[in-house]
Scaffold this active site. Structure first.
Site, short mmCIF file in Angstrom:
data_model
loop_
_atom_site.label_atom_id
_atom_site.label_comp_id
_atom_site.label_asym_id
_atom_site.label_seq_id
_atom_site.Cartn_x
_atom_site.Cartn_y
_atom_site.Cartn_z
N SER A 28 40.53 36.77 35.66
CA SER A 28 40.73 35.50 36.36
C SER A 28 40.53 34.30 35.43
O SER A 28 40.66 33.16 35.86
CB SER A 28 39.78 35.40 37.55
OG SER A 28 38.44 35.54 37.12
N ASN A 115 28.28 37.36 41.45
CA ASN A 115 28.65 37.10 42.84
C ASN A 115 28.05 35.80 43.38
O ASN A 115 28.75 35.00 44.01
CB ASN A 115 28.24 38.28 43.73
CG ASN A 115 28.98 39.55 43.37
OD1 ASN A 115 29.89 39.51 42.53
ND2 ASN A 115 28.60 40.67 43.96
N HIS A 161 60.35 9.29 71.50
CA HIS A 161 61.55 10.14 71.40
C HIS A 161 62.53 9.59 70.35
O HIS A 161 63.74 9.84 70.45
CB HIS A 161 62.27 10.28 72.74
CG HIS A 161 61.35 10.61 73.88
ND1 HIS A 161 61.05 11.90 74.26
CD2 HIS A 161 60.62 9.79 74.71
CE1 HIS A 161 60.20 11.88 75.28
NE2 HIS A 161 59.92 10.61 75.56
N GLU A 295 59.87 12.09 50.17
CA GLU A 295 60.48 13.39 50.47
C GLU A 295 59.66 14.53 49.86
O GLU A 295 59.43 15.57 50.48
CB GLU A 295 61.91 13.46 49.91
CG GLU A 295 62.89 12.60 50.68
CD GLU A 295 64.26 12.61 50.00
OE1 GLU A 295 65.10 13.41 50.39
OE2 GLU A 295 64.45 11.80 49.05
N TYR A 322 30.21 40.90 48.97
CA TYR A 322 31.26 40.47 48.05
C TYR A 322 32.31 41.56 47.86
O TYR A 322 32.00 42.74 47.73
CB TYR A 322 30.68 40.10 46.67
CG TYR A 322 31.77 39.73 45.68
CD1 TYR A 322 32.25 38.42 45.62
CD2 TYR A 322 32.34 40.68 44.85
CE1 TYR A 322 33.27 38.08 44.75
CE2 TYR A 322 33.37 40.34 43.97
CZ TYR A 322 33.83 39.04 43.93
OH TYR A 322 34.85 38.70 43.09
N GLN A 327 38.26 36.85 44.55
CA GLN A 327 38.76 36.19 43.35
C GLN A 327 40.07 35.46 43.64
O GLN A 327 40.43 34.52 42.94
CB GLN A 327 38.96 37.24 42.24
CG GLN A 327 39.36 36.65 40.91
CD GLN A 327 39.20 37.66 39.78
OE1 GLN A 327 38.09 38.01 39.40
NE2 GLN A 327 40.31 38.18 39.27
N LYS A 330 40.74 31.25 44.46
CA LYS A 330 40.75 30.08 43.57
C LYS A 330 42.10 29.40 43.43
O LYS A 330 42.18 28.17 43.52
CB LYS A 330 40.20 30.47 42.20
CG LYS A 330 38.71 30.65 42.32
CD LYS A 330 38.05 31.30 41.17
CE LYS A 330 36.78 31.95 41.65
NZ LYS A 330 37.00 33.13 42.52
#
Ligand code: ARG
Length: 465
Positions: A28, A115, A161, A295, A322, A327, A330
């Protein structure tokens, strides 16, 4: 063989090195290095606490501080060598620390686990970003207040409307956006209360047998308190889900603002002009000026809501405590932060340069029988039941449609054909100015009321930074 693999083989548990692809697949560090500063901050607090309880000597603690300071500046200067083999930000920093200071570096991880470390880092990171987002919302709010002040007396049609309903002021419309942002900010501030709780000390899942002082670590890191349950601390990411939900609501609001800006810049509305710097041309149609920024913001709202769905799905089937699934929290979280802050910034930069076209707004308001309700209210004030008044006004509007005139353009004699209660004073309320000026209660659209609302709002907002 890589370092982590060497460590792994030196551990009696493993007889096989990690598959090269699996190493890449599970790493990671490519994205979690974004939390490096928080990781270092957490380690400094942890080392300080370990020293006060006698696990680290002062010399070891100071050597850890020095090493971490050096790593921090290596990262800031872009010189730090991130390595996939060290999997994540935590192990990269710890390995470098041990390279730099030797034995003391290996002691830093006493009484903690990745952890609780990662859960702490995310919370520190989010605290910083939420505060930055709140500051950006306030910048946008100041921009809206300034524009609303300028346009407090500008008459435009109000819609339901998307059909002309009743006249309002442009300032009042802008203040509606402002109010949405007030709640958006409150949601983030509320979320921050739950983000700012410290998981460190939960260790892997069950806490640790060292006599750690969690109150001290929490204080050092500016957390409001240590978390109450170790299993919950390392496993739940509900605070990230909550933040992303608040972010999705903000993006939904920005998307609504965007949609209106896009409509208003079209030739059919022509209510406003966006600054050239926020628009682009067409490669083929020379006459085009496209409202790209709104946009794009409208489009990006979908992506943030997507991240909210990702995080909910990520969490929903995880058993305590955990799991590596976490992971995956993130990237959606980081992209939510980036997208949100960029969109808010684009709006805060653009709003001050919006040019209203009051003439066009006024003409549009005139076209839609926008004062029909005022005529009904007028008849009610003269004693007619509201349902009858509604009927009478319907007949008057029909005559207006047939003869292509607004109610204020009908003659007194024509109006009196519908009801004898109508007298000369009717023309005061059939004017758009009269209509908006009459709505002067709290929350109303009268120019003076809008100016008052702007003042109140400005007083409640932290000063421009
Ligand atoms: N990189 C991991 C994450 O983001 C850190 C925690 C890993 N813990 C573990 N036991 N594998 O969640």
């Amino acid at each position: 063989m890589t370092n982590a693999n060497k460590d792994k083989l030196s551990s009696a548990r493993f007889s096989q090195a990690t598959d090269a692809f699996v190493e890449i697949f599970t790493a990671s560090v490519g994205f979690d290095q974004r939390m490096a500063q928080q990781d270092i901050e957490g380690s400094i607090a942890h080392a300080t606490m370990l020293c006060t309880i006698g696990i680290l000597t002062k010399a070891e603690r100071d050597s850890i501080f020095q090493g971490l300071e050096q790593i921090k500046s290596e990262i800031e200067r872009g010189e730090f060598q991130w390595s996939i083999q060290q999997e994540d930000v935590h192990m990269n920093i710890e390995a470098r620390l041990t390279d730099l200071i030797g034995m003391a570096g290996k002691k830093l991880h006493t009484g903690r686990s990745r952890n609780d470390q990662v859960a702490t880092d995310i919370r520190l990171y989010m605290r910083m970003e939420i505060n930055a987002i709140i500051a950006m919302i306030e910048r946008l709010q100041h921009a809206l207040l300034a524009l609303a002040e300028r346009e407090a007396g500008t008459i435009m049609p109000g819609f339901t409307h998307l059909q002309v309903a009743q006249p309002i002021t442009f300032g009042h419309h802008l203040m509606a956006w402002f109010e949405m942002l007030v709640r958006d900010k409150e949601r983030l501030q509320d979320c921050l209360k739950r983000v700012n709780i410290m998981p460190l000390g939960a260790a892997a899942l069950a806490g640790t047998s060292y006599p750690i002082d969690r109150e001290l670590t929490a204080k050092l890191l500016g957390f409001s308190r240590p978390s109450a349950n170790s299993l919950d601390s390392v496993s739940d990411r509900d605070f990230a889900i909550e933040f992303t939900a608040a972010a999705s609501i903000i993006m939904m609001h920005l998307s609504r603002f965007s949609e209106e800006l896009v409509l208003w810049t079209s030739a059919q509305f022509a209510f406003i002009e966006l600054p050239d710097a926020f628009c682009t041309g067409s490669s083929i149609m020379p006459q085009k000026k496209n409202p790209d920024v709104p946009e794009l913001v409208r489009g990006k709202s979908g992506r943030v809501t997507g991240h909210l769905m990702s995080l909910l799905m990520l969490m929903k089937s995880q058993p305590l405590a955990y799991n590596k699934d976490n992971q995956e929290d993130k990237e959606p979280l980081f992209d939510t932060v980036d997208t949100l802050i960029n969109c808010l910034r684009a709006f805060a930069d653009m709003i001050p340069h919006i040019q209203a076209k009051p003439e066009n707004m006024l003409n549009a308001a005139k076209k839609g029988f926008a004062t029909a309700t005022d005529l009904a209210d007028y008849l009610v004030r003269k004693g007619m039941p509201f349902r009858d008044a509604h009927e009478v006004v319907g007949l008057a509007v029909r005559l207006g449609v047939e003869s292509e005139r607004d109610l204020s353009e009908l003659s007194l004699a024509e109006l009196q054909d519908f009801s004898e209660m109508i007298t000369e004073d009717v023309f005061d309320i059939l004017s758009l100015e009269g209509s908006v000026a009459a709505r002067k209660h709290i929350g109303g659209t009268a120019p003076d009321t809008v100016r008052q609302a702007i003042q109140t709002a400005r007083a409640a907002l932290p000063a421009k930074r």
